[in-house]
Design an enzyme around this catalytic site. Structure first.
Site, mmCIF file in Angstrom:
data_model
loop_
_atom_site.group_PDB
_atom_site.id
_atom_site.type_symbol
_atom_site.label_atom_id
_atom_site.label_comp_id
_atom_site.label_asym_id
_atom_site.label_seq_id
_atom_site.Cartn_x
_atom_site.Cartn_y
_atom_site.Cartn_z
ATOM 1 C CG ASP A 1 -7.186 15.680 -15.910
ATOM 2 O OD1 ASP A 1 -6.534 15.021 -16.741
ATOM 3 O OD2 ASP A 1 -8.235 15.251 -15.388
ATOM 4 C CE1 TYR B 1 -15.081 11.834 -16.286
ATOM 5 C CE2 TYR B 1 -14.021 11.600 -14.154
ATOM 6 C CZ TYR B 1 -14.813 11.091 -15.161
ATOM 7 O OH TYR B 1 -15.346 9.829 -15.031
ATOM 8 C CE LYS C 1 -10.567 8.047 -19.048
ATOM 9 N NZ LYS C 1 -11.188 7.085 -18.192
ATOM 10 N NE ARG D 1 -2.792 0.606 3.473
ATOM 11 C CZ ARG D 1 -2.188 1.245 4.484
ATOM 12 N NH1 ARG D 1 -1.746 2.468 4.326
ATOM 13 N NH2 ARG D 1 -2.026 0.648 5.647
HETATM 14 N N1 LCS Z 1 -9.707 13.126 -15.705
HETATM 15 C C1 LCS Z 1 -10.240 13.032 -16.928
HETATM 16 C C2 LCS Z 1 -9.988 14.112 -17.915
HETATM 17 C C3 LCS Z 1 -11.032 11.925 -17.248
HETATM 18 O O1 LCS Z 1 -11.552 11.857 -18.479
HETATM 19 C C4 LCS Z 1 -11.273 10.930 -16.274
HETATM 20 C C5 LCS Z 1 -12.135 9.753 -16.559
HETATM 21 C C6 LCS Z 1 -10.697 11.073 -15.004
HETATM 22 C C7 LCS Z 1 -9.913 12.180 -14.754
HETATM 23 C C8 LCS Z 1 -10.895 10.042 -13.916
HETATM 24 O O2 LCS Z 1 -10.154 8.910 -14.204
HETATM 25 P P1 LCS Z 1 -10.580 7.402 -13.811
HETATM 26 O O3 LCS Z 1 -10.812 7.383 -12.355
HETATM 27 O O4 LCS Z 1 -11.816 7.070 -14.564
HETATM 28 O O5 LCS Z 1 -9.380 6.602 -14.207
HETATM 29 N N2 LCS Z 1 -12.959 9.899 -17.688
HETATM 30 C C9 LCS Z 1 -13.896 9.079 -18.082
HETATM 31 C C10 LCS Z 1 -14.715 9.320 -19.195
HETATM 32 O O6 LCS Z 1 -14.721 10.332 -19.896
HETATM 33 N N3 LCS Z 1 -15.514 8.288 -19.380
HETATM 34 O O7 LCS Z 1 -15.335 7.325 -18.410
HETATM 35 C C11 LCS Z 1 -14.298 7.791 -17.503
#
Ligand code: LCS
Length: 393
Positions: A183, A111, A208, A58
């Site tokens: 971000d 987001y 992503k 952890r």
């Molecule tokens: N920042 C951005 C720009 C994102 O698009 C997402 C997730 C996150 C942070 C959060 O990341 P995660 O916890 O999902 O790894 N975006 C998503 C989307 O557009 N569709 O599903 C998840």
């Protein structure tokens, strides 16, 4: 090897590798929860921070560290902390910088859940937030208060593809000694390195582009300085927001081909955006590679390419858009983005449905907006798929 001096792809392939005694060419998966100490004093030294080493997964693990070192190299940072998801990284970032009575400024079109967590949990903890159109640096300056402790921008935004000038926002923020976190998920480090533009922290949803194969979720924070890195690592360990070693291995593996994937998807996206913009059934297309994008010049200056994310509106609004989403055969109707496969989705009813209608309106997430994440298939096949689907409207 000093990967600070090598090119991006050399870093992507090699940075962070562990050189273990058997000569394995790839970093092994250290699938262990805990690490045996050589003796009692060794354990005590590790806990006291007097010696580098691993204690408990952890807190840290060699496979995870291997990925973190690769990410730090790709973003030209001092170090990185990996998380179980992008939202794990967002939560840890906010929890590290914000306490009762503090204030944060963020992009109105950030987001959805990144905004949602500020407007629910952090508000309940006594943290105030202001969301502004950060594409206007003066709006950022106007929102600064005595208790502003962090400026958190997303550029380009999900799903409205609005850019913020990182250099300008960082220059303003630093006049007030406020750190800036960016971000960088939509660009990936292939196309944009916020730390080089003056930002202090970079955030990625590794889910992503960096992993790129739609088979894990993950997140990371990359810092400019060692002190912030230590603070973020402590938050990660306290929150239990760590990555798993197998998950880390998957991202470490995916990251090796990052630029090949990003550049191929971008080439496809350019062709598709140009084709869509000319299509009689399409109302508008938002893609930084098109001269019609209001920030096309900023995109050329700030990013090494326009990427592979776009949004568009179909004539006939949401009903016509639904028909399109239900008719595509190659593109998958799914959330997430940045993978090798092309995905289509409707933010107002899916990724950003959790926001209030006012917040969606402020962010420019209109009901007809459709988001398109272009993959690395053949551009001709993706265009043919869109064409047959548009023909059905
Ligand atoms: N920042 C951005 C720009 C994102 O698009 C997402 C997730 C996150 C942070 C959060 O990341 P995660 O916890 O999902 O790894 N975006 C998503 C989307 O557009 N569709 O599903 C998840």
């Amino acid at each position: 090897m000093d990967y600070k001096k090598t090119g991006f792809d050399t870093k992507a392939v090699h940075a962070g590798d562990i050189h273990e005694p058997f000569g394995a060419v790839v970093t092994p998966i250290y699938q262990t929860s805990t690490f045996a100490f050589r003796d009692a004093d060794h354990g005590a030294r590790l806990f006291a921070g007097e010696e580098e080493g691993y204690i408990y997964t952890r807190i840290g693990n060699p496979t995870i560290r291997s990925l973190e070192d690769k990410l730090a190299a790709l973003e030209n940072g001092t170090g990185a902390v990996a998380f179980g998801s992008g939202m794990g990284a967002v939560s840890a970032l906010f929890a590290t910088f914000l306490g009762q009575g503090d204030h944060i400024i963020s992009t109105s079109a950030v987001y959805g859940p990144s905004r949602g967590i500020l407007e629910t949990y952090f508000r309940n903890f006594g943290v105030a937030s202001t969301f502004v159109d950060t594409s206007d640096p003066f709006a950022v300056e106007k929102a600064i208060q005595n208790n502003t402790k962090l400026i958190y921008i997303e550029t380009p935004t999900n799903p409205t593809i609005v850019l913020t000038d990182i250099e300008q926002v960082a220059a303003i923020a630093h006049q007030y000694d406020i750190p800036v976190a960016v971000d960088n998920t939509f660009s990936s480090p292939v196309l944009q390195n916020p730390l080089d533009l003056g930002a202090d922290i970079v955030l990625h949803s590794l889910t992503k582009f960096i992993n790129g194969h739609a088979d894990i979720v993950g997140g990371a924070l990359i810092t400019k300085d060692e002190e912030t890195l230590k603070k973020l690592r402590k938050t990660m360990a306290y929150f239990g927001a760590n990555m798993d070693p197998h998950q880390a291995y998957m991202v470490y593996r995916g990251a090796k081909t990052l630029s090949l994937r990003v550049l191929k998807a971008q080439e496809n996206a350019m062709k598709i955006a140009e084709w869509l913009e000319k299509h009689p059934k399409i109302q508008w297309v938002k893609y930084p590679g098109l001269p019609s994008h209001p920030q096309h010049e900023l995109a050329k200056r700030q990013m090494r390419g326009p990427g592979s994310m776009m949004s568009f509106g179909v004539k006939g609004g949401l009903e016509a858009g639904k028909k399109l989403m239900n008719s595509v055969e190659l593109a998958k109707l799914a959330v997430s983005l940045g993978g090798v496969e092309t995905l289509i989705q409707h933010p107002a009813s899916m990724t950003h449905a959790g926001l209030s209608p006012q917040a969606r309106q402020q962010a420019g997430i209109t009901d007809e907006l459709i988001r398109f994440s272009v993959g690395i298939e053949d551009a001709e096949d993706l265009i043919a798929d869109l064409e047959q689907a548009l023909d059905k409207i």
